[in-house]
Design a protein around this motif. Structure first.
Motif, PDB file in Angstrom:
ATOM      1  N   ARG A 100      31.563  -2.741 -10.170  1.00 12.21           N
ATOM      2  CA  ARG A 100      32.805  -2.979  -9.419  1.00 12.21           C
ATOM      3  C   ARG A 100      33.824  -3.728 -10.267  1.00 12.21           C
ATOM      4  O   ARG A 100      35.015  -3.438 -10.229  1.00 12.21           O
ATOM      5  CB  ARG A 100      32.494  -3.748  -8.143  1.00 12.21           C
ATOM      6  CG  ARG A 100      31.637  -2.916  -7.176  1.00 12.21           C
ATOM      7  CD  ARG A 100      31.149  -3.721  -6.030  1.00 12.21           C
ATOM      8  NE  ARG A 100      32.195  -3.766  -5.016  1.00 12.21           N
ATOM      9  CZ  ARG A 100      32.044  -4.335  -3.847  1.00 12.21           C
ATOM     10  NH1 ARG A 100      30.907  -4.917  -3.554  1.00 12.21           N
ATOM     11  NH2 ARG A 100      33.013  -4.332  -2.976  1.00 12.21           N
ATOM     12  N   SER A 113      37.416  -2.215 -11.462  1.00 11.05           N
ATOM     13  CA  SER A 113      38.633  -2.945 -11.091  1.00 11.05           C
ATOM     14  C   SER A 113      39.484  -3.279 -12.308  1.00 11.05           C
ATOM     15  O   SER A 113      40.712  -3.217 -12.243  1.00 11.05           O
ATOM     16  CB  SER A 113      38.281  -4.224 -10.334  1.00 11.05           C
ATOM     17  OG  SER A 113      37.776  -3.898  -9.064  1.00 11.05           O
ATOM     18  N   TYR A 166      39.262  -9.348  -5.766  1.00 11.18           N
ATOM     19  CA  TYR A 166      39.123 -10.119  -4.531  1.00 11.18           C
ATOM     20  C   TYR A 166      39.319  -9.249  -3.288  1.00 11.18           C
ATOM     21  O   TYR A 166      38.489  -9.257  -2.382  1.00 11.18           O
ATOM     22  CB  TYR A 166      40.126 -11.278  -4.540  1.00 11.18           C
ATOM     23  CG  TYR A 166      39.964 -12.235  -3.392  1.00 11.18           C
ATOM     24  CD1 TYR A 166      38.981 -13.209  -3.410  1.00 11.18           C
ATOM     25  CD2 TYR A 166      40.792 -12.157  -2.282  1.00 11.18           C
ATOM     26  CE1 TYR A 166      38.822 -14.103  -2.360  1.00 11.18           C
ATOM     27  CE2 TYR A 166      40.652 -13.042  -1.217  1.00 11.18           C
ATOM     28  CZ  TYR A 166      39.658 -14.012  -1.265  1.00 11.18           C
ATOM     29  OH  TYR A 166      39.517 -14.882  -0.210  1.00 11.18           O
ATOM     30  N   TYR A 167      40.401  -8.474  -3.254  1.00 10.08           N
ATOM     31  CA  TYR A 167      40.708  -7.705  -2.053  1.00 10.08           C
ATOM     32  C   TYR A 167      40.092  -6.314  -2.040  1.00 10.08           C
ATOM     33  O   TYR A 167      39.493  -5.910  -1.052  1.00 10.08           O
ATOM     34  CB  TYR A 167      42.231  -7.597  -1.858  1.00 10.08           C
ATOM     35  CG  TYR A 167      42.833  -8.912  -1.427  1.00 10.08           C
ATOM     36  CD1 TYR A 167      42.589  -9.422  -0.162  1.00 10.08           C
ATOM     37  CD2 TYR A 167      43.622  -9.650  -2.296  1.00 10.08           C
ATOM     38  CE1 TYR A 167      43.120 -10.641   0.230  1.00 10.08           C
ATOM     39  CE2 TYR A 167      44.167 -10.864  -1.912  1.00 10.08           C
ATOM     40  CZ  TYR A 167      43.913 -11.352  -0.649  1.00 10.08           C
ATOM     41  OH  TYR A 167      44.437 -12.553  -0.260  1.00 10.08           O
ATOM     42  N   ARG A 168      40.204  -5.577  -3.116  1.00  9.49           N
ATOM     43  CA  ARG A 168      39.678  -4.208  -3.124  1.00  9.49           C
ATOM     44  C   ARG A 168      38.157  -4.205  -3.150  1.00  9.49           C
ATOM     45  O   ARG A 168      37.508  -3.425  -2.467  1.00  9.49           O
ATOM     46  CB  ARG A 168      40.201  -3.434  -4.327  1.00  9.49           C
ATOM     47  CG  ARG A 168      39.650  -2.017  -4.391  1.00  9.49           C
ATOM     48  CD  ARG A 168      40.219  -1.260  -5.586  1.00  9.49           C
ATOM     49  NE  ARG A 168      39.588   0.018  -5.694  1.00  9.49           N
ATOM     50  CZ  ARG A 168      38.579   0.294  -6.525  1.00  9.49           C
ATOM     51  NH1 ARG A 168      38.120  -0.622  -7.339  1.00  9.49           N
ATOM     52  NH2 ARG A 168      38.045   1.482  -6.564  1.00  9.49           N
ATOM     53  N   GLU A 169      37.585  -5.093  -3.965  1.00 14.56           N
ATOM     54  CA  GLU A 169      36.138  -5.111  -4.115  1.00 14.56           C
ATOM     55  C   GLU A 169      35.453  -6.086  -3.165  1.00 14.56           C
ATOM     56  O   GLU A 169      34.236  -6.108  -3.081  1.00 14.56           O
ATOM     57  CB  GLU A 169      35.761  -5.434  -5.559  1.00 14.56           C
ATOM     58  CG  GLU A 169      36.317  -4.447  -6.566  1.00 14.56           C
ATOM     59  CD  GLU A 169      35.835  -3.023  -6.340  1.00 14.56           C
ATOM     60  OE1 GLU A 169      34.758  -2.831  -5.737  1.00 14.56           O
ATOM     61  OE2 GLU A 169      36.540  -2.098  -6.764  1.00 14.56           O
ATOM     62  N   GLY A 170      36.225  -6.933  -2.487  1.00 16.01           N
ATOM     63  CA  GLY A 170      35.652  -7.855  -1.518  1.00 16.01           C
ATOM     64  C   GLY A 170      34.831  -8.972  -2.136  1.00 16.01           C
ATOM     65  O   GLY A 170      33.941  -9.526  -1.483  1.00 16.01           O
ATOM     66  N   GLU A 171      35.120  -9.322  -3.371  1.00 16.13           N
ATOM     67  CA  GLU A 171      34.381 -10.389  -4.041  1.00 16.13           C
ATOM     68  C   GLU A 171      34.912 -11.754  -3.588  1.00 16.13           C
ATOM     69  O   GLU A 171      36.075 -11.892  -3.235  1.00 16.13           O
ATOM     70  CB  GLU A 171      34.542 -10.277  -5.560  1.00 16.13           C
ATOM     71  CG  GLU A 171      33.994  -9.002  -6.161  1.00 16.13           C
ATOM     72  CD  GLU A 171      32.482  -8.972  -6.247  1.00 16.13           C
ATOM     73  OE1 GLU A 171      31.832 -10.009  -6.029  1.00 16.13           O
ATOM     74  OE2 GLU A 171      31.946  -7.890  -6.523  1.00 16.13           O
ATOM     75  N   SER A 172      34.062 -12.751  -3.625  1.00 13.69           N
ATOM     76  CA  SER A 172      34.492 -14.120  -3.332  1.00 13.69           C
ATOM     77  C   SER A 172      35.244 -14.661  -4.547  1.00 13.69           C
ATOM     78  O   SER A 172      35.134 -14.122  -5.650  1.00 13.69           O
ATOM     79  CB  SER A 172      33.278 -15.003  -3.046  1.00 13.69           C
ATOM     80  OG  SER A 172      32.523 -15.178  -4.232  1.00 13.69           O
ATOM     81  N   SER A 173      35.968 -15.753  -4.339  1.00 15.51           N
ATOM     82  CA  SER A 173      36.709 -16.335  -5.470  1.00 15.51           C
ATOM     83  C   SER A 173      35.737 -16.826  -6.542  1.00 15.51           C
ATOM     84  O   SER A 173      36.024 -16.727  -7.738  1.00 15.51           O
ATOM     85  CB  SER A 173      37.634 -17.456  -4.995  1.00 15.51           C
ATOM     86  OG  SER A 173      36.897 -18.517  -4.430  1.00 15.51           O
ATOM     87  N   SER A 193      32.814 -15.471  -7.266  1.00 12.97           N
ATOM     88  CA  SER A 193      32.321 -14.284  -7.978  1.00 12.97           C
ATOM     89  C   SER A 193      33.371 -13.752  -8.939  1.00 12.97           C
ATOM     90  O   SER A 193      33.056 -13.358 -10.059  1.00 12.97           O
ATOM     91  CB  SER A 193      31.931 -13.184  -6.984  1.00 12.97           C
ATOM     92  OG  SER A 193      30.831 -13.584  -6.217  1.00 12.97           O
TER      93      SER A 193
END
Length: 180
Positions: A34, A38, A148-155, A157
């Motif tokens: 991911r 990205s 952060y937004y497209r992949e939904g990762e935490s800050s 991560s």
């Protein structure tokens, strides 16, 4: 995946992957795919192209993994390989879209049972506006926004994937949102 788990996975599987263990390398690919897509998307602005570049990146990384020094340099190295592949793709002009036959486009729109032509147009218009807005944002903020937004990762991560602090991620998110 938390940064600690990712680092543990890299430290465990990278030595095996260097020795030719494709299963260990597969775990590294799964953990980082991911992020790589990205990074490519931030440069190419095209989902399909970014996924193709991610595949090419992992193939190149597999072929050159023996040249890699330490486990701590794996993520920065992989990000740089992805960036270089994406930049090469853009420079070569392969990112240009193939012209779409208007009749094929109309057939696709008419054949979509969930969305009518107005909804399809609105969705495509929004996507175009977002792509144009992302073009105006500096690449460092764009990478963070997409992860952060497209992949939904935490800050946290995102920070681990990009090799920056969590505070820097949050600041880039703030600046990116303001720019948008």
């Amino acid at each position: 995946m938390t940064p600690d788990i990712l680092n543990t996975l890299i430290e465990r599987d990278l030595p095996a992957a260097r020795k030719g263990d494709s299963v260990a390398y597969g775990r590294l690919v799964s953990a980082t795919q991911r992020m790589v897509a990205s990074v490519a998307m931030a440069i190419t602005r095209d989902l399909q192209t970014s996924e193709d570049i991610a595949q090419d990146t992992f193939l190149t990384a597999w072929q050159r993994i023996g040249q890699l020094g330490s486990a701590s340099s794996f993520l920065p190295w992989l990000r740089q390989v992805a960036r270089n592949r994406a930049i090469d793709h853009v420079r070569a002009g392969r990112h240009r879209e193939t012209p779409v036959d208007p009749m094929d486009y109309l057939a696709d729109v008419a054949g979509d049972p969930q969305h009518g032509p107005a909804e399809t147009f609105a969705r495509e218009h929004e996507a175009k506006q977002l792509a144009e807005a992302l073009d105006e944002i500096p690449e460092t903020s764009r990478d963070v926004l997409l992860l952060y937004y497209r992949e939904g990762e935490s800050s946290q991560s995102v920070a681990a994937l990009l090799g920056i602090s969590d505070a820097a991620v949050r600041k880039r998110l703030q600046r990116g949102r303001e720019s948008l």
